[in-house]
Design a protein around this motif. Structure first.
Motif, mmCIF file in Angstrom:
data_model
loop_
_atom_site.group_PDB
_atom_site.id
_atom_site.type_symbol
_atom_site.label_atom_id
_atom_site.label_comp_id
_atom_site.label_asym_id
_atom_site.label_seq_id
_atom_site.Cartn_x
_atom_site.Cartn_y
_atom_site.Cartn_z
ATOM 1 N N SER A 469 -26.184 1.611 52.803
ATOM 2 C CA SER A 469 -25.888 0.615 53.870
ATOM 3 C C SER A 469 -24.668 0.112 53.994
ATOM 4 O O SER A 469 -23.925 -0.411 54.852
ATOM 5 N N SER A 470 -24.039 -0.265 52.595
ATOM 6 C CA SER A 470 -22.851 -0.953 52.142
ATOM 7 C C SER A 470 -21.818 -0.195 52.844
ATOM 8 O O SER A 470 -20.596 -0.866 53.254
ATOM 9 N N GLU A 471 -21.865 0.962 53.315
ATOM 10 C CA GLU A 471 -20.852 1.925 53.944
ATOM 11 C C GLU A 471 -20.794 1.663 55.479
ATOM 12 O O GLU A 471 -19.797 2.208 55.987
ATOM 13 N N LEU A 472 -21.806 1.289 56.077
ATOM 14 C CA LEU A 472 -21.941 1.341 57.406
ATOM 15 C C LEU A 472 -20.916 0.628 58.433
ATOM 16 O O LEU A 472 -20.220 1.159 59.272
ATOM 17 N N GLU A 473 -20.406 -0.585 57.839
ATOM 18 C CA GLU A 473 -19.396 -1.307 58.559
ATOM 19 C C GLU A 473 -18.178 -0.652 58.482
ATOM 20 O O GLU A 473 -17.216 -0.548 59.608
ATOM 21 N N GLY A 474 -17.733 -0.230 57.289
ATOM 22 C CA GLY A 474 -16.469 0.705 57.158
ATOM 23 C C GLY A 474 -16.492 2.146 57.926
ATOM 24 O O GLY A 474 -15.394 2.263 58.721
ATOM 25 N N LEU A 475 -17.583 2.678 58.038
ATOM 26 C CA LEU A 475 -17.674 3.834 59.101
ATOM 27 C C LEU A 475 -17.571 3.396 60.253
ATOM 28 O O LEU A 475 -16.789 4.336 61.216
ATOM 29 N N VAL A 476 -18.218 2.335 61.055
ATOM 30 C CA VAL A 476 -18.157 1.939 62.351
ATOM 31 C C VAL A 476 -16.640 1.507 62.758
ATOM 32 O O VAL A 476 -16.127 1.995 63.618
ATOM 33 N N ARG A 477 -16.064 0.863 61.804
ATOM 34 C CA ARG A 477 -14.635 0.443 61.879
ATOM 35 C C ARG A 477 -13.770 1.647 62.108
ATOM 36 O O ARG A 477 -12.892 1.871 62.809
ATOM 37 N N ALA A 478 -13.891 2.787 61.255
ATOM 38 C CA ALA A 478 -13.203 4.164 61.145
ATOM 39 C C ALA A 478 -13.573 4.596 62.429
ATOM 40 O O ALA A 478 -12.492 5.557 63.030
ATOM 41 N N LEU A 479 -14.461 4.632 63.294
ATOM 42 C CA LEU A 479 -14.787 5.318 64.129
ATOM 43 C C LEU A 479 -13.880 4.831 65.730
ATOM 44 O O LEU A 479 -13.957 5.239 66.731
ATOM 45 N N GLY A 480 -13.187 3.512 65.167
ATOM 46 C CA GLY A 480 -12.579 3.021 66.156
ATOM 47 C C GLY A 480 -12.930 1.475 66.952
ATOM 48 O O GLY A 480 -12.285 1.122 67.830
ATOM 49 N N VAL A 481 -13.946 1.031 66.607
ATOM 50 C CA VAL A 481 -14.355 -0.158 67.205
ATOM 51 C C VAL A 481 -13.656 -1.297 66.461
ATOM 52 O O VAL A 481 -13.419 -1.512 65.340
ATOM 53 N N PRO A 482 -13.195 -1.966 67.702
ATOM 54 C CA PRO A 482 -11.951 -3.114 67.393
ATOM 55 C C PRO A 482 -12.701 -4.163 66.388
ATOM 56 O O PRO A 482 -13.864 -4.462 66.645
ATOM 57 N N ASP A 483 -12.045 -4.948 65.394
ATOM 58 C CA ASP A 483 -12.485 -5.743 64.601
ATOM 59 C C ASP A 483 -12.974 -7.135 65.219
ATOM 60 O O ASP A 483 -14.047 -7.534 64.607
ATOM 61 N N GLY A 484 -12.524 -7.291 66.050
ATOM 62 C CA GLY A 484 -12.953 -8.717 66.937
ATOM 63 C C GLY A 484 -14.385 -8.432 67.487
ATOM 64 O O GLY A 484 -15.052 -9.580 67.784
ATOM 65 N N HIS A 485 -14.858 -7.221 67.712
ATOM 66 C CA HIS A 485 -16.295 -7.115 68.330
ATOM 67 C C HIS A 485 -17.136 -6.193 67.386
ATOM 68 O O HIS A 485 -17.899 -5.916 67.702
ATOM 69 N N LEU A 486 -16.857 -6.552 66.105
ATOM 70 C CA LEU A 486 -17.793 -5.737 65.147
ATOM 71 C C LEU A 486 -18.033 -6.720 64.249
ATOM 72 O O LEU A 486 -17.221 -7.443 63.639
ATOM 73 N N HIS A 487 -19.347 -6.864 64.108
ATOM 74 C CA HIS A 487 -19.998 -8.076 63.301
ATOM 75 C C HIS A 487 -20.928 -7.669 62.331
ATOM 76 O O HIS A 487 -21.712 -6.692 62.849
ATOM 77 N N VAL A 488 -21.204 -7.988 61.250
ATOM 78 C CA VAL A 488 -22.218 -7.760 60.153
ATOM 79 C C VAL A 488 -22.986 -9.192 60.013
ATOM 80 O O VAL A 488 -22.504 -9.947 59.569
ATOM 81 N N VAL A 489 -24.434 -9.141 60.478
ATOM 82 C CA VAL A 489 -25.320 -10.261 60.296
ATOM 83 C C VAL A 489 -26.415 -9.856 59.463
ATOM 84 O O VAL A 489 -26.704 -8.606 59.342
ATOM 85 N N GLU A 490 -27.068 -10.921 58.789
ATOM 86 C CA GLU A 490 -28.485 -10.852 58.219
ATOM 87 C C GLU A 490 -29.435 -11.061 59.325
ATOM 88 O O GLU A 490 -29.442 -12.037 60.148
ATOM 89 N N ALA A 491 -30.412 -10.205 59.285
ATOM 90 C CA ALA A 491 -31.583 -10.088 60.363
ATOM 91 C C ALA A 491 -32.485 -11.102 59.804
ATOM 92 O O ALA A 491 -33.467 -10.390 58.952
ATOM 93 N N HIS A 492 -32.442 -12.388 59.765
ATOM 94 C CA HIS A 492 -33.321 -13.428 59.065
ATOM 95 C C HIS A 492 -33.835 -14.432 59.900
ATOM 96 O O HIS A 492 -32.858 -14.897 60.575
ATOM 97 N N PRO A 493 -35.108 -14.899 60.135
ATOM 98 C CA PRO A 493 -35.513 -15.989 60.840
ATOM 99 C C PRO A 493 -34.302 -17.247 60.797
ATOM 100 O O PRO A 493 -33.912 -17.898 61.625
ATOM 101 N N ARG A 494 -33.832 -17.575 59.473
ATOM 102 C CA ARG A 494 -33.254 -18.709 59.339
ATOM 103 C C ARG A 494 -31.793 -18.537 60.106
ATOM 104 O O ARG A 494 -30.951 -19.528 60.355
ATOM 105 N N HIS A 495 -31.189 -17.353 60.249
ATOM 106 C CA HIS A 495 -30.123 -17.072 61.302
ATOM 107 C C HIS A 495 -30.242 -16.921 62.729
ATOM 108 O O HIS A 495 -29.494 -16.447 63.411
ATOM 109 N N ASP A 496 -31.591 -17.033 63.142
ATOM 110 C CA ASP A 496 -32.105 -16.773 64.547
ATOM 111 C C ASP A 496 -31.009 -17.241 65.452
ATOM 112 O O ASP A 496 -30.472 -16.537 66.436
ATOM 113 N N ALA A 497 -30.834 -18.364 65.548
ATOM 114 C CA ALA A 497 -29.990 -19.293 66.331
ATOM 115 C C ALA A 497 -28.345 -18.547 66.372
ATOM 116 O O ALA A 497 -27.856 -18.393 67.709
#
Lengths: 538, 192
Positions: A469-497
């Motif tokens: 899982s730790s490599e996913l963000e780097g993989l997606v970035r390497a595929l060319g997704v621009p940084d400003g629109h690439l985000h990693v978040v935690e899927a947890h109720p406390r972050h819902d809003a």
């Protein structure tokens, strides 16, 4: 010789090991997963064979081809729709002069217990013009797997071993026999056959066609195709394939006059055997666990002189798996009622996400972010998260095949829909989501991709993903997704809003956005805790 | 001799574990056994069942035909009723009484239990309570195996042997709890 109790899948795995298997490659897929899980466990205690999960069924098949090229024996396993993914190397490998034995174990799912369709792999073997073996028992699953490697090396073709859910996931007795050693390394005696330039390919195709009589001589004489009871003066016959045989035998005692019976377990069809079987019969009932493949061949375009009963005549339902009661009805035997309670309605118990599953939090955020957008499109994919289609989420609108969510979202966005969200799991993304993401990057498609990263291949039982899982963000970035629109978040109720807000912002962005929502699958956490505790206790 | 069992419950209740212990015990006594299970989408909190067939002759079908099962062994009351069409006229429904109400339309439990009790041969077991008495709620499965043992064509001490084997790695205390649960189930079924 010793007797063991094995799942059908396990019988295949052990049969391959005892046939001198060097390497096994696969991607998880119900009901085939347990073949490779068994081999991975076996490797831990025996150091051999090589047994690995791969990114997808195509890469798995190609890796197997490499092992065959080196002269050693190899097994590639998948579910029926996995063969669609591996179809390119599979079809073309039929023209190559296979070196080390290559067996393709495909587990079909009649009745779609856990699949999008019930396609019948026997037709794929026919398409490729190779032998297909179809076991009807656990013992046959073991024996046919061993034999398949020999056949592969004898005829220089891949051999298809066709299983179905009710054999793959059933336990029964198997008598296992002396194992054989692995092949040594060796180069092909026909190297040009491995280069399918047109000139070579034409020669190889003609050679494959010329070899068909040899394959037919094999199926004409193999004990896997057997006739019983023709001499008893009956003019009614039953032809069974695969597990249909067992359901037929289950009802045999209740038949006043036993029909003649032909069972087919090896293809191509033993044409002469079939012709001599049906000659003199007035009526033939064809029972196949799968498509009416043999039935259609029998019917042909010119109707034969005898009556054929089967799926196409209405004597057996046109779809779904067989069972002893369906076969009983097709034999004209009275239906058994069993117990019932009058006027008792039993509501179905739908499958659902486990309590506290991170996918629930992600769907909650998606639904909240899409509030106010009645024409929003949410495409999705294959995994536990497909359950997001059901109440209480009702969050997704499509599930077609592995990786389709991303391409479909791109197409829908380009057609003019807005907003468009694609929801895909981490393993499905690695399987076939990266390539359509490249398309979306190139066009900067106005869509939002939500990758649900629960750090596991969940639906099939929690296998490890091909990259962590730790490599996913780097993989997606390497595929060319621009940084400003690439985000990693935690899927947890406390972050819902916060997650909902982020999604809303990226939905407004008229270009490609990718959000990776991370939280480990609860079942995986539970299982590793149990394994750790067991390790300590030992 | 044949003895066909539908083992039923909800995904996560240990239907396959119960099935495995009975299957292993039967095989140990030289019976032919076929045990059919369904994985994947079927297990996510949904209905789960295993077809478990025991016989002194080779077994053809992995699936049990309608109206021929000797026993429906269920971890959950609603699930026990789902397989009535498979029960033979002389068959028994054996079910735990605690409901798993993980979806909205779960029927009235008392009503279900009344209907089950009204069947020709029904045994209801307060499995979770008996398991807790034996030492752990997690031994509920063993209570149900014990409850079934009196009906099975298998010796009780063979089943005990496999329960011991299954839990050996977890230590003597766990083994003892599960053996107690097994016996409690057996006694409860005999008394009902």
């Amino acid at each position: 010789m010793s007797e063991m109790v094995l799942l059908g899948d396990e019988a295949v795995a052990l049969g391959a090991v005892h046939a001198g298997l060097t390497a096994a490659y696969a991607y998880p897929g119900t009901p085939s997963t347990e073949i490779t899980e068994y081999l991975i466990r076996y490797q831990r205690t025996h150091q051999r064979p090589i047994a690995q999960w791969c990114a997808n069924e195509k890469t798995a098949y190609e890796e197997a081809l490499g092992v065959s090229y080196a002269g050693r024996r190899t097994l590639v396993s998948m579910k029926h729709v996995g063969l669609n993914v591996a179809a390119d190397p599979f079809m073309n490998s039929a023209l190559i002069s296979i070196n080390g034995g290559l067996v393709v174990a495909v587990a079909d799912d009649p009745g779609m217990h856990s699949s999008q369709n019930e396609q019948d792999t026997r037709l794929f073997a026919d398409f490729a013009r190779v032998i297909c073996l179809e076991p009807a028992s656990h013992q046959q699953a073991y024996d046919m797997t061993r034999e398949a490697f020999d056949l592969s090396e004898r005829f220089h073709i891949p051999i298809v071993l066709r299983l179905v859910t009710r054999l793959a996931h059933s336990r029964g007795n198997v008598m296992v026999t002396q194992a054989r050693a692995e092949n040594p390394l060796s180069t092909s005696s026909d190297p040009a056959s491995w280069i399918l330039l047109p000139a070579n390919a034409r020669r190889q195709w003609r050679a494959l066609l010329d070899r068909q009589p040899d394959l037919q001589r094999y199926t004409a004489t193999t004990p896997h195709n057997t006739v019983s009871g023709t001499g008893s003066g009956t003019d009614v016959g039953v032809i069974t394939t695969g597990l249909a045989r067992n359901y037929y035998l289950e009802n045999l005692d209740d038949l006043s006059a036993p029909p003649a019976h032909l069972h087919i377990g090896a293809y191509p069809f033993p044409a002469d055997l079939i012709r001599s079987f049906v000659g003199g019969l007035r009526r033939v009932l064809v029972l196949e666990e799968g498509y009416p493949y043999l039935e259609r061949a029998l019917r042909g375009i010119v109707a034969p002189s005898f009556e054929i009963q089967g799926r196409e005549s209405g004597h057996v339902p046109p779809d779904g798996e067989l069972n002893p009661d369906i076969v009983r009805a097709s034999l004209g035997l009275p239906v058994r009622q069993g117990l019932a309670i009058e006027s008792l309605k039993l509501p179905p118990r739908p499958p659902q996400l486990c309590a506290g599953c991170p996918h629930g939090d992600s769907f909650h955020a998606v639904t909240a972010a899409l509030a106010g957008f009645p024409d929003a499109v949410v495409t999705s994919d294959i995994g536990c998260y497909t359950l997001g289609a059901l109440p209480p989420y009702n969050a997704i609108q499509s599930c077609v095949c592995m990786g389709a969510s991303i391409g479909m979202a791109k197409g829908a966005a380009e057609a003019g829909m807005h907003p468009v969200v694609a929801v895909i799991g981490d393993s499905t993304f690695l399987h076939s989501g990266m390539t359509p993401l490249l398309d979306a990057v190139t066009q900067d498609t106005p869509m939002t991709l939500l990758i649900l990263d629960n750090k596991t291949v969940g639906m099939t039982g929690g296998q490890p993903t091909i990259r962590p899982s730790s490599e996913l963000e780097g993989l997606v970035r390497a595929l060319g997704v621009p940084d400003g629109h690439l985000h990693v978040v935690e899927a947890h109720p406390r972050h819902d809003a916060r997650n909902t807000d982020l999604l809303r912002r990226e939905l407004e962005h008229r270009g490609l956005s990718v959000i990776i929502a991370v939280r480990e699958c609860l079942e995986t956490i539970k299982r590793s805790k149990q394994e750790q505790a067991a390790a300590v206790a030992v | 001799m044949k003895f066909d069992i539908i083992v039923a419950g909800v995904g996560g209740q240990g239907v396959l574990s119960v099935s495995s212990i009975i299957a292993s015990s039967a095989m140990h006594e030289g019976l032919s056994v076929k045990q059919s299970e369904v994985h994947g989408m079927s297990q996510r909190g949904g209905e789960v069942q295993a077809n478990l067939r025991l016989s002194d002759k080779p077994i053809a079908s992995d699936l049990i035909p309608r109206a021929t099962a000797s026993l429906v062994l269920s971890m959950e009351p609603l699930e026990s009723l789902r397989y009535l069409p498979y029960l033979s006229a002389t068959g028994t429904v054996l079910t735990a009484t605690d409901a798993v109400t993980n979806f909205a339309d779960y029927p009235d439990l008392e009503g279900l239990l009344v209907r089950i009790r009204a069947l020709p041969r029904a045994i209801l077991i307060d499995a979770e309570r008996l398991a807790k008495q034996a030492g752990s709620a997690r031994a509920t499965n063993m209570v149900m195996v014990g409850a079934a043992s009196g009906l099975l064509p298998i010796r009780f001490d063979t089943i005990e042997h496999f329960v011991r084997t299954l839990f050996a790695a977890k230590g003597a205390k766990v083994v003892e709890t599960n053996l107690k649960a097994l016996a409690a189930g057996r006694d409860a079924a005999a008394a009902s």
